[in-house]
Design a protein around this motif. Sequence first.
Motif, mmCIF file in Angstrom:
data_model
loop_
_atom_site.group_PDB
_atom_site.id
_atom_site.type_symbol
_atom_site.label_atom_id
_atom_site.label_comp_id
_atom_site.label_asym_id
_atom_site.label_seq_id
_atom_site.Cartn_x
_atom_site.Cartn_y
_atom_site.Cartn_z
ATOM 1 N N ILE A 113 28.721 38.453 35.598
ATOM 2 C CA ILE A 113 29.795 39.237 34.978
ATOM 3 C C ILE A 113 30.974 39.348 35.936
ATOM 4 N N LEU A 114 30.682 39.524 37.214
ATOM 5 C CA LEU A 114 31.752 39.601 38.209
ATOM 6 C C LEU A 114 32.526 38.290 38.300
ATOM 7 N N THR A 154 39.643 44.323 44.977
ATOM 8 C CA THR A 154 38.851 45.181 45.869
ATOM 9 C C THR A 154 37.700 45.824 45.112
ATOM 10 N N GLN A 155 37.926 46.142 43.846
ATOM 11 C CA GLN A 155 36.841 46.673 43.022
ATOM 12 C C GLN A 155 35.729 45.635 42.869
ATOM 13 N N LEU A 156 36.121 44.398 42.630
ATOM 14 C CA LEU A 156 35.135 43.322 42.489
ATOM 15 C C LEU A 156 34.367 43.118 43.790
ATOM 16 N N ALA A 157 35.076 43.153 44.917
ATOM 17 C CA ALA A 157 34.422 42.952 46.210
ATOM 18 C C ALA A 157 33.417 44.060 46.488
ATOM 19 N N ALA A 158 33.811 45.300 46.175
ATOM 20 C CA ALA A 158 32.902 46.423 46.405
ATOM 21 C C ALA A 158 31.676 46.326 45.506
ATOM 22 N N ASP A 159 31.894 45.976 44.247
ATOM 23 C CA ASP A 159 30.762 45.800 43.334
ATOM 24 C C ASP A 159 29.818 44.706 43.835
ATOM 25 N N THR A 160 30.394 43.611 44.280
ATOM 26 C CA THR A 160 29.572 42.503 44.775
ATOM 27 C C THR A 160 28.746 42.941 45.971
ATOM 28 N N LEU A 176 27.924 48.167 37.248
ATOM 29 C CA LEU A 176 29.215 47.780 37.821
ATOM 30 C C LEU A 176 30.253 48.857 37.552
ATOM 31 N N LYS A 177 31.134 49.049 38.523
ATOM 32 C CA LYS A 177 32.230 50.000 38.359
ATOM 33 C C LYS A 177 33.544 49.314 37.984
ATOM 34 N N SER A 178 33.663 48.034 38.371
ATOM 35 C CA SER A 178 34.931 47.339 38.114
ATOM 36 C C SER A 178 35.193 47.145 36.627
#
Length: 738
Positions: A113-114, A154-160, A176-178
């Motif tokens: 999904i990311l 940055t949201q994607l990176a943090a989720d990953t 996931l939060k993003s």
Amino acid sequence: MATGTTLALLAGAVVASPASAATLSEQRAALRQITYAAGQDYVNARPFVAELARRNALTVKNAIASGTASLKAAGDELTAAKTQEAMDAVATRIRDEATRAATVRKVAKQLTILVDLRTAQQGVATKALSDLSAARITLTTYSGSKERTSSFTTQLAADTAVQLGVIGKAVPAPDLKSTLWLSTLQLGSGPIPALPGWVGFPGGCALPSASSTFTPILPVDGPGVGTSKQLVASAKTRQSADAALGSVHAQMLRSATAEASRTMPLGELRDAYVPRVARLGYGWLSGSDTASRNVLISEAKGILSAGPEDMDTLQSSHLLLAASTATNWSKSTGMEETALVRWLGPQTCLYADGENFVDAPTNIAAIHNAANFVAASVFLKKSPARAAALAKESLTSIQPALGLITTDGGTQEGPGYWTYQSRAISVLYSTLPNAYVTVPVKMPTLAKVSGYAMNSTDPDNRPTPFADASPAELSPLMPAWDAHVRKDPAVAAWVADKFKQKPDAYLMWWGSPAGVLPPKKSAVYSKTGLAALHLPASTATLKGGVNSANHAHLDLGTVSFFRRGVQWSVDPGTPDGSAPGYYSEPTRWTYWKPGTSAHSTLMVQGVNQPTGASARVTAPTTSSAAVDLRQAFPGSSAATRSVTHGSSAMVVKDVIRSDKPLDLVWQWVTDASVSLGSDRAVLRRSGQTLVLRFAGAPAGSSLTAVPAPETGPDGQPLTIVKLSMPQVKSLALTTSAY
């Protein structure tokens, strides 16, 4: 009776009620169904692997493998449980295994999904850039979109990071939060918070924040990429004092003028762009030729505007490095957003994904990282946090690649790829002192690289080709910068000789006082896997190394011999044209040229050396070298090839011991004509003669000379001298070449 732990598991599995799960057999049956369901989670996670980039795919794949093994072990414990206490213990473990399996499945799915969310972000970023370029939106609107896409990364990176942090653990995977910000991103309304610890890249991926000490700052009063105001001025001073150098300078200016008068379509320009920038840059920086500057500006904008979308990241890195150089030299502006979103954005995702294009010990990683550092220095001046983050990633990720080429000066990838990366590495090194007062990462010296360039080559200064290489001369760029930094007159003399043969802008700017060119020194390049033994007008080499290295051939034990102006053994190079599957195993080894039978070595009849074999090269004396070939001959108790390079002959000794009889073939690949005697082969080429005389060949051996199935790198037909030795358990063969 079942205890609370086991009963809770049974209820959760919905396979039996706690009240009815009274026996160990009933508990075991229920737990087996939980185990089966957990196994299905791993099965269901597998399809997601193919949708993920390298690092995440490996993480999921490894989690599936280790989780499946752990689940099997828990199942074995379940089978063995004979008491309620043992059943309670295994029930707890199976609960954890079920949680672990569910987490692997959920993380695998959420990582895909990311990937889709990244694609959505890149689409928004590139559309905004396109709309700005076409004046469909204002700069203010674009800036808002840029801020949102940057923050979204940055949201994607943090989720990953969160997902990778729980996979393989017996803890539930968080949602996931993003995804909560996707509509804000796509609708283009409202802010998206940027998460601390990350620096966002619109059109790309967020990178970890870096200290300001990593922010590259190039000089504003002159060039900073590859050269400087001081270096250009110093070259002019030398030209004024040296008439011959002044004449070369004038020649180079004429070349720049001619270059500036040429116009090219995009495809042709891309092919010619890298060396063209250096020639035009010399015309502008050293000759104040405004036509050269104008072409630098227009072509850099044309290259960048066309974008990298229709090419691979290696080609785009070459072009990005050249366009960044041209932009810096010409002091051009206006392409910063294009470089950020369309060029640097995709490159940042290589770091985020842990791709070996940027972090492996290969020429590819050297080129990618050098280009990204220089581009960050040129195009991210107004985004110091981004410049620092990308600079840190580049300078850190390039270290394995630099380690490969600076440990002994050569590279296991062969001399062709030594040269292929030389411009990128030398431009990076020559830019660093202009970008930093103190370089924030320790960079290895290029001193051994210079030594390799000077001493691994034959008397005609051509390297012994191995791996995917052709017999082209080594580039003088890395030694030139090394000579400049270390003020080494011997290296400078070698570079000066190259400069006379082929003038080059960088060589002119990096010029340093030259001494006397020293004679070649015999040397062993242990990591590269090559010994080079020199006498005046004669060079012998012996190849060891690692067959599994990038671009390697299965050529352990290969010998080359240059004498009387002739290279008597020929490396076949690479297949002509585009060979399908050549760079993929196992298809690569179906081609003749990278296989063992295409090289001047000892082999088992019709059998390639193992792809995982390695062979250590040593040099007992300055005139001899030896290689341990036991891994090339599986099952052998001894397998050694030694070479002694004397003034009257080169002597090759092969010793093999094996409990199992081996059908051995001694080979010599040549483009000379060959005639045979009972114990010798006579090679003739260019009016010269070389005799190969064999002593110690086992009974039943036969000497033949057969046409090779393909031509050499220059298109000339090849002949293979073969000494076939059937059913050998003990070999002590001596071959004299004179």
